[in-house]
Design an enzyme around this catalytic site. Structure first.
Site, short mmCIF file in Angstrom:
data_model
loop_
_atom_site.label_atom_id
_atom_site.label_comp_id
_atom_site.label_asym_id
_atom_site.label_seq_id
_atom_site.Cartn_x
_atom_site.Cartn_y
_atom_site.Cartn_z
N ARG A 270 40.80 -28.72 -20.88
CA ARG A 270 40.28 -28.78 -19.44
C ARG A 270 38.70 -29.22 -19.48
O ARG A 270 38.13 -28.99 -20.68
CB ARG A 270 39.89 -27.13 -19.19
CG ARG A 270 41.59 -26.62 -18.51
CD ARG A 270 42.03 -27.38 -17.31
NE ARG A 270 43.19 -26.77 -16.65
CZ ARG A 270 44.45 -27.31 -16.97
NH1 ARG A 270 44.75 -28.35 -18.20
NH2 ARG A 270 45.59 -26.69 -16.43
N GLU A 299 37.39 -33.40 -11.27
CA GLU A 299 38.38 -34.49 -11.39
C GLU A 299 38.72 -34.76 -9.91
O GLU A 299 39.18 -34.21 -9.10
CB GLU A 299 39.77 -34.15 -12.01
CG GLU A 299 39.64 -33.56 -13.48
CD GLU A 299 40.69 -33.07 -14.33
OE1 GLU A 299 40.69 -32.94 -15.45
OE2 GLU A 299 41.67 -32.76 -13.63
N HIS A 318 43.72 -37.16 -16.18
CA HIS A 318 44.42 -35.87 -16.36
C HIS A 318 46.07 -36.37 -16.34
O HIS A 318 46.60 -35.73 -15.42
CB HIS A 318 43.83 -34.82 -15.24
CG HIS A 318 44.42 -33.41 -15.99
ND1 HIS A 318 43.74 -32.33 -15.49
CD2 HIS A 318 45.48 -33.00 -16.63
CE1 HIS A 318 44.33 -31.18 -16.10
NE2 HIS A 318 45.33 -31.63 -16.87
#
Length: 357
Positions: A270, A299, A318
């Site tokens: 993360r 993000e 991601h």
């Protein structure tokens, strides 16, 4: 999208048998299925194949349609399928779902869910471990290799219309025989170790709990009780921890100062596990060689964020689990978890508040 809308309304494009018996039977089956709230089917949501998997056991309504009339739809929804943190499971949403039995999350990380509050309402929370392990481990190794061998830079030179010769400055670092330090030797971390073994890497790891001797020997891993020792010795530091209060900011100025100036940081956990201001400083000052990140915070990053403009940073958005095979497995596991919760059966991948496992 038409397929999604038909499923959402409990209707199917089926040629009716004489007397319409087959169509009536299909509608009856749809009426018997519980209702589930999902985000959307689009490039920002679920792939279309997911509709077939979810629609086999649930009537579906997307969040956008739900918001048009929450008073009508809310009482019948028993499951919320969360994908890429969407729909946001906030207190306001939960208060409009009196029949809710389960929040089924796609992925392992549940830091975006208020698990204590949700479970206090008598609602189950579940995630999808195991099925994400290989794809995420592949991504970690892909980032490591791409950064080490400057694969993106090489591609850019190769397609540049101004390129007339191959610059000798495109020199990478050796992966084979180097030292990898894995912080977080859970399911995914262990899969990364298995891949690193194939590159004849020396494998160090730090974890809350030490792996068994047999597991260590299987991949040739050495346990570092003190994370500092791992940071000092590793050529590649790979972060694979869950985001918790303890791991937020786990890697900051002090940790970067311990790493080799030739080291690369790889993060597939993360974004908040890393102090990004400290990372920018370490990269800019060349305290470490490079960073390869599949996760950031937020993000996506603001377009003027300094990480986006440093030459020694590789960032992907991601996408660690983004393969068709893994995505479909995740969706199926979400459905299996939700079906069990709705039926009052033990939930295979239930997540409980800390201290209540």
């Amino acid at each position: 999208m038409d397929m999604f809308n038909c499923l959402r309304r409990g209707q199917f494009h089926i040629s009716p048998e004489p007397g319409g018996k087959r169509m009536r039977k299909t509608k009856e089956m749809a009426a018997e299925k519980p209702w589930a709230l999902i985000s959307e089917v689009s490039e920002n949501g679920y792939i279309e194949e997911a509709v077939d998997i979810m629609g086999a056991n649930f009537n579906l309504i997307c969040h956008k349609d739900f918001l048009l009339n929450p008073q009508l739809h809310g009482p019948k929804i028993q499951s919320v399928f969360v994908w890429n943190n969407d729909p946001p499971v906030q207190h306001s949403l939960l208060s409009s779902l009196p029949s809710l039995k389960v929040v089924a999350n796609g992925g392992v990380g549940i830091d975006h869910l208020d698990v204590p509050y949700i479970t206090s309402l008598g609602v189950k929370v579940c995630n999808t471990p195991d099925v994400v392990n290989n794809a995420t481990a592949d991504m970690a190794m892909g980032l490591l290799l791409a950064s080490a061998r400057k694969i993106v830079e090489c591609h850019q030179v190769s397609i540049d219309p101004k390129t007339t010769h191959i610059p000798l400055c495109l020199m990478g670092v050796e992966v084979t025989g180097s030292t990898i330090g894995i912080i977080g030797m859970g399911r995914i971390g262990y899969k990364i170790a298995q891949r690193a073994k194939g590159f004849d890497m020396k494998i160090l790891y730090h974890n809350r709990h030490r792996r068994s001797v047999e597991e260590e020997q299987s991949v040739g891993a050495c346990y570092c009780q003190n994370m500092d020792d791992l940071l000092k010795e590793s050529d590649f530091v790979v972060l694979v921890v869950n985001l918790t209060a303890e791991t937020k900011g786990l890697i900051s100025h002090r940790e970067f100062s311990l790493m080799k100036p030739t080291a690369t940081l790889v993060n597939v956990s993360r974004g908040l596990v890393v102090d990004q201001d400290a990372l920018v400083k370490a990269l800019h000052s060349e305290s470490i060689r490079a960073a390869a990140l599949d996760v950031t915070y937020p993000e996506p990053l603001p377009r003027d964020h300094p990480l986006l403009h440093l030459p020694n940073v590789l960032i992907t958005p991601h996408v660690g689990t983004n393969t068709y095979t893994t995505t479909k497995k995740m969706i199926q596991q979400m459905v299996d978890n939700a079906v069990a919760a709705v039926k009052g059966l033990p939930v295979p991948n239930e997540v409980r508040p800390e201290g209540k496992n």
